[in-house]
Every structure is written in structure tokens, then in C-alpha cells.
Design a protein around this motif. Structure first.
Motif, mmCIF file in Angstrom:
data_model
loop_
_atom_site.group_PDB
_atom_site.id
_atom_site.type_symbol
_atom_site.label_atom_id
_atom_site.label_comp_id
_atom_site.label_asym_id
_atom_site.label_seq_id
_atom_site.Cartn_x
_atom_site.Cartn_y
_atom_site.Cartn_z
ATOM 1 N N LYS B 76 0.820 -1.203 0.000
ATOM 2 C CA LYS B 76 0.000 0.000 0.000
ATOM 3 C C LYS B 76 0.857 1.258 0.000
ATOM 4 O O LYS B 76 0.636 2.182 -0.780
ATOM 5 C CB LYS B 76 -0.899 -0.016 1.237
ATOM 6 C CG LYS B 76 -1.965 1.058 1.228
ATOM 7 C CD LYS B 76 -2.618 1.151 2.599
ATOM 8 C CE LYS B 76 -3.492 2.378 2.686
ATOM 9 N NZ LYS B 76 -3.841 2.661 4.093
ATOM 10 N N ALA B 79 2.483 1.688 -3.249
ATOM 11 C CA ALA B 79 1.546 2.130 -4.284
ATOM 12 C C ALA B 79 1.247 3.617 -4.173
ATOM 13 O O ALA B 79 0.815 4.249 -5.132
ATOM 14 C CB ALA B 79 0.245 1.338 -4.194
ATOM 15 N N ARG B 88 0.129 -2.974 -7.929
ATOM 16 C CA ARG B 88 -1.303 -2.708 -8.000
ATOM 17 C C ARG B 88 -2.008 -3.703 -7.077
ATOM 18 O O ARG B 88 -1.421 -4.708 -6.669
ATOM 19 C CB ARG B 88 -1.801 -2.945 -9.425
ATOM 20 C CG ARG B 88 -1.103 -2.131 -10.486
ATOM 21 C CD ARG B 88 -1.395 -2.707 -11.864
ATOM 22 N NE ARG B 88 -0.751 -4.014 -12.031
ATOM 23 C CZ ARG B 88 -0.822 -4.747 -13.136
ATOM 24 N NH1 ARG B 88 -1.535 -4.308 -14.172
ATOM 25 N NH2 ARG B 88 -0.213 -5.913 -13.217
ATOM 26 N N LEU B 89 -3.289 -3.449 -6.813
ATOM 27 C CA LEU B 89 -4.082 -4.422 -6.053
ATOM 28 C C LEU B 89 -3.933 -5.795 -6.711
ATOM 29 O O LEU B 89 -3.767 -6.814 -6.037
ATOM 30 C CB LEU B 89 -5.546 -3.980 -6.014
ATOM 31 C CG LEU B 89 -6.530 -4.908 -5.306
ATOM 32 C CD1 LEU B 89 -6.086 -5.232 -3.896
ATOM 33 C CD2 LEU B 89 -7.934 -4.288 -5.283
ATOM 34 N N TYR B 136 -7.942 -3.021 1.366
ATOM 35 C CA TYR B 136 -8.400 -3.384 0.023
ATOM 36 C C TYR B 136 -9.259 -2.271 -0.565
ATOM 37 O O TYR B 136 -9.211 -1.995 -1.761
ATOM 38 C CB TYR B 136 -9.202 -4.678 0.057
ATOM 39 C CG TYR B 136 -8.368 -5.933 0.093
ATOM 40 C CD1 TYR B 136 -7.180 -6.030 -0.614
ATOM 41 C CD2 TYR B 136 -8.795 -7.042 0.813
ATOM 42 C CE1 TYR B 136 -6.427 -7.195 -0.588
ATOM 43 C CE2 TYR B 136 -8.050 -8.216 0.840
ATOM 44 C CZ TYR B 136 -6.869 -8.287 0.139
ATOM 45 O OH TYR B 136 -6.140 -9.445 0.160
ATOM 46 N N ASP B 138 -9.056 0.946 -0.058
ATOM 47 C CA ASP B 138 -8.195 2.023 -0.548
ATOM 48 C C ASP B 138 -7.560 1.658 -1.890
ATOM 49 O O ASP B 138 -7.495 2.475 -2.806
ATOM 50 C CB ASP B 138 -7.075 2.313 0.466
ATOM 51 C CG ASP B 138 -7.580 3.109 1.654
ATOM 52 O OD1 ASP B 138 -8.751 3.541 1.623
ATOM 53 O OD2 ASP B 138 -6.805 3.290 2.607
ATOM 54 N N MET B 139 -7.082 0.424 -1.982
ATOM 55 C CA MET B 139 -6.422 0.009 -3.221
ATOM 56 C C MET B 139 -7.441 -0.074 -4.364
ATOM 57 O O MET B 139 -7.132 0.231 -5.519
ATOM 58 C CB MET B 139 -5.712 -1.326 -3.030
ATOM 59 C CG MET B 139 -4.628 -1.270 -1.962
ATOM 60 S SD MET B 139 -3.589 -2.768 -1.913
ATOM 61 C CE MET B 139 -2.413 -2.395 -3.211
ATOM 62 N N ARG B 142 -8.250 3.277 -5.960
ATOM 63 C CA ARG B 142 -7.242 3.781 -6.884
ATOM 64 C C ARG B 142 -7.481 3.314 -8.321
ATOM 65 O O ARG B 142 -6.921 3.861 -9.262
ATOM 66 C CB ARG B 142 -5.850 3.341 -6.421
ATOM 67 C CG ARG B 142 -5.079 4.499 -5.829
ATOM 68 C CD ARG B 142 -3.677 4.089 -5.456
ATOM 69 N NE ARG B 142 -3.594 4.045 -4.012
ATOM 70 C CZ ARG B 142 -3.275 2.984 -3.304
ATOM 71 N NH1 ARG B 142 -2.978 1.852 -3.896
ATOM 72 N NH2 ARG B 142 -3.243 3.060 -1.998
#
Lengths: 200, 200
Positions: B76, B79, B88-89, B136, B138-139, B142
Motif C-alpha cells: 500500500k 503504491a 497494484r491491487l 483493500y 483504498d487500493m 485507486r
């Protein structure tokens, strides 16, 4: 092969008992004697029908698959009919959060894990899981107006998305997380994830 | 509480060994002696540090959570940086399909199942899973241009969708299904399921 006249029914009953044992106690708890007790039959009965642990696992896996496919086919043909009460994909999934389906979902989860270590059921479990792919895909496409006219690669992606999402939901139910188990919630999420997009 | 000067490290090593035993042999195969052997320590060592099976399970669960959160936080913060190679996620998820993460994913799966039957770890496992929700989310946001400006109910839905999808993917890896494990495939599917929709 030893069979009484009612051998097939007895085998099904023993497998159903094995499903409840697997769900309640996990793979660790599965034994011939525990299945005897759960089925309410004389000790040694399960061993007589399924001499090895592998034989018991194979038969139990086949029974889970049979029960799952019967339920899904029923839902699928009902959904193709004129009945306004026909189940949606969301209804089929939500059912797994409740008994008697939940017990079977738990047993399937245990069998999926066992299959990684038990060659006797690994192919069987993999083929069974593949068997759901077409059924779920058909039900998913009904969520999409004009879904069948989408490019095949898009249909493949949406199918992978919905099926993996459903795998995740079932996994949650099995561990007691029912935060997404209302049919209308599931239906809304399914529609959102396959919603009309830019397919260019 | 018995602790040598290097007690914390020893406890971590034993928990790491317990993770490999859980992944390879399942909950059924977990015992103090097997952890001794996997850790390459004298018989009785694991029992000295974790007197009961419940204590061993609690410590192992805590160790899995610790390793998972460290990995996720690292991904995180990376990223959020300027590095064009930031994960990336999809990269974080795909990593679980490969060692050493896969072993931990398998152990977590076993612990999730055990938690339904072992009160000692049920709260711990539930809280741990909740801990991933924010990360998750938050990712996921994005992936969405302007995602943070969406109505909260839509963000909640998209978060539920992606997280359940990820649960499903991890469940597949654990049972040896790597059909969706290439980072670019996962990224495409994640983007598709959260793609711009009609939010009216």
C-alpha cells in the motif's frame, strides 16, 4: 461389489451422513464410525459399503455434486419458465447461506481442501467445479439485457467475475460471515459488477 | 510465561513452522510434535512455548495476520509513492498464487475453517479479516478515476464486490486453481467490475 436390494439408497444415506460429519467436524473428524453414528446404523455399516477412506471420500464427493447439480438445474429450468417467482442467480447463491444448503456448502469446502491432498478425489472435485461454470454463466447472462450479444471475451470476463465473486460469498458463508446473504443485496451487487460498460 | 532471551524469535519460528504444517497437512495434521519436526527443534519445544493446541492456534493465527498485514502495508505504501513499479491491487492478489505467499494463504484458509469450531481463534480470525477491508478498499478506489467522489453506498458496494472477488480468487489458489492468477488478467477483471457505471 456388495449391494443389498436397497443398496443405492443406503449408500446415499451414508453419504448424506458423511456430509453432515464433514460440515460439523471437518475433514479431521471424518471416520467410518462417525458416519455410522451420524447415520444411525450399526457400527461397521459404512466400512462394509466403503472399505477405504478414499472410497468414502469419492462417494461423498459424488453425492455432494449430485445434490448441487440437482438444485442448480432445478433453479435454472425454473428461471427459464413463465413463473414470476422464478429464482434468480442471487436466490440460488443466497440459499447456500441457509440450511440445509449451508451444511453441504461446508462439506464441499472441506472436500475442496482435501482434494489438494487426496489424489482419489482431486480430479472429481475439479471436474465438479467446472460443471458449475456453464450453469452460472447462463444465469449471469440473464442479468444483462443483450448479454448474449456481447463479445465472447467480455462474456468470459463477466463470467469469471461473477463466478469468482460467488466462490468468495460461499467461502464467507462457510466461515460464518453472512454479511452479504440477503438475495436482494446479492442481486444488486451482481448487477453492478456486470453492468453496461464501455466494451470498446 | 517462559521466555528465553531469544524467546520472541523462537516463537515466531515455531509459528512459521506451524504455518507450513497447516498448509501441507491441514488442520488435521497440526500437532506440537509435527511443528517441532518442521522447525527442526527438539521434541517438546513447541509444547514448552505453547502448552495447548488452542495456544498454538492463537499464536499461529496472530503470526499469519502479522505477515499478511506487513505485506499489504508495504504494497500500500509503495503504491502511494512515485515508483512506477509500484504494485497494484492485482499484483498483491496475484502474489498469493505463488510461494511463499501461497503457503500462508493455505494456512489462513485452514485457520478460517478451524475458527468456526475453535472458540479460541474465532474472534481473532474475524477481526483479522475485517482488518483487510480498509486496505483493500483504498487500493480498489485507486482503480477508479474519481472513485472517492462516488456516493458512499456505491463505494460500499464496489468494495464488497472486489473484496468478495478477491476472497474467491484466494480460495481458488488454495485448492490449486490458478486459472486467474496473472496480474494483468486480475487487473483487467478488477477494472471491469468497478468500471464507470450508471450511478443514478
Amino acid at each position: 461389489m456388495r449391494r443389498k436390494p436397497d443398496g443405492d439408497q443406503r449408500r446415499r444415506d451414508l453419504c448424506d451422513a458423511a456430509i453432515t460429519v464433514l460440515a460439523a467436524q471437518g475433514a479431521k473428524g471424518l471416520s467410518h464410525i462417525k458416519v455410522d453414528r451420524a447415520a444411525g446404523v450399526a457400527e461397521g455399516t459404512t466400512s462394509a459399503y466403503f472399505r477405504t477412506r478414499a472410497a468414502l471420500l469419492v462417494a461423498t464427493t459424488e453425492r455432494v455434486v449430485e445434490l448441487d447439480l440437482v438444485g442448480l438445474q432445478k433453479a435454472k429450468s425454473a428461471a427459464g419458465g413463465e413463473d414470476p417467482q422464478t429464482p434468480r442467480l442471487a436466490d440460488v447463491v443466497a440459499a447456500a447461506a441457509r440450511e440445509p444448503h449451508l451444511t453441504r456448502a461446508k462439506a464441499r469446502y472441506e472436500l475442496n481442501m482435501l482434494a489438494t491432498r487426496e489424489p482419489a478425489i482431486s480430479d472429481l472435485v475439479r471436474r465438479a467445479n467446472e460443471g458449475f461454470v456453464e450453469l452460472y454463466r447462463d444465469m449471469m447472462l440473464r442479468l444483462l439485457p443483450g448479454g448474449r450479444d456481447l463479445p465472447p471475451s467480455v462474456i468470459d470476463d463477466l463470467s469469471a467475475i461473477t463466478q469468482t465473486f460467488i466462490n468468495g460469498l460461499l467461502g464467507r458463508y462457510v466461515v460464518g460471515d453472512f454479511s452479504i446473504s440477503e438475495p436482494d443485496d446479492i442481486d444488486r451487487l451482481l448487477r453492478r459488477m456486470v453492468a453496461a460498460q464501455d466494451y470498446s
